[in-house]
Write an enzyme that holds these catalytic residues in place. Sequence first.
Site: not given
Ligand code: TYM
Length: 327
Positions: A111, A192, A195
């Site tokens: 990023k 992958k 969004k």
């Molecule tokens: P975020 O908001 O990007 O995504 C939320 C969840 O979706 C999963 N995900 C995917 N899984 C499979 N294939 C994909 N293409 C894909 N894109 C997204 C992510 O793995 C995630 O589980 N840092 C985290 C948010 C966060 C968090 C936490 C998660 C903040 N604090 C504490 C767990 C525990 C994030 O940016 O997820």
Amino acid sequence: MTRVFSGIKPTGPVQLGNLLGALRRWVADQDDADTVFCVVDLHALTVPQDPAELRTRTLELAQLLLAVGIDPDRSTLFVQSHVVEHSELSWILECTAAFGELRRMTQFKDKSEGADFVSAGLFTYPALMAADILLYDTDEVPVGDDQRQHVELARDLAIRFNHRYGDTFVVPKATFPAAGARVMDLQHPTRKMSKSEESPQGTILVLEPLDQVAKKIKRAVTDAETEVRYDPEAKPGVSNLLSILGACTGDDPAELAGRFTRYGDLKAATADAVVEVLRPIQQRYAELAADPAGTAAVLAKGADKARAVAGPVLERARANLGLLPRT
Ligand code: TYM
């Protein structure tokens, strides 16, 4: 009872990868665990956000989580910035993490590369994420594969802190789905699904019109062969469709491959399965969208429930660190 915690950022429309990698398992985990789910708005601030948009997106994401099946009577659902304990523990964990270990985070590298503004928050982000997890005495963190390294860091920080200051945090572990841990872009199946607006034809949004969803799947990139086989290295496009189908139906992607002889049939079955998963979510979302005050009330109650757990855990950390108690 097993404590499950996970979070999602309000930074853009929710896509199929979020749903299959994480959200559907959050719903399932409600049956046999004590579940805590968070809209992590502070994490969104690592890149500049439009204030009005951030506010709207945060509420809409909470509505979507309810539509997917998060049940506020069985789960704690809240907004990260409503529970100030997250920010305080984040600082403590920034002081527990090593600079070098944060620098090794692949998401930071991806990023920050080429960006003209890289906030310090983008760098320390994994410490805030560790705080989210450790504040709830979390055993399991259901996430997609891209969060593996971050949860591993949360584990390392918990172990290091406990070693230095005495038993304070439960050491968490990440859990991944059997299929769908890494949903790939339909047009560029070696990256992958995300969004970001980079690949609208390769990304399926949970709330987009269902005929459009089916069209995107039918136009997914495959390869020049004709054999339906699960082999993510050699056949990323076909394997991605098998994974998506498997995640929707609960079947094993490699085993599903044997049921198809033509790419067209695999695409049609995948499109049908995804549409059937999305249809009820879209219906419930439309109902919830009509009652924003109802969702706001759910979130207020959720924040109270969250603080009741996070407060004592933070106190434990403060005391073990040697911070002078307020008398
Ligand atoms: P975020 O908001 O990007 O995504 C939320 C969840 O979706 C999963 N995900 C995917 N899984 C499979 N294939 C994909 N293409 C894909 N894109 C997204 C992510 O793995 C995630 O589980 N840092 C985290 C948010 C966060 C968090 C936490 C998660 C903040 N604090 C504490 C767990 C525990 C994030 O940016 O997820």
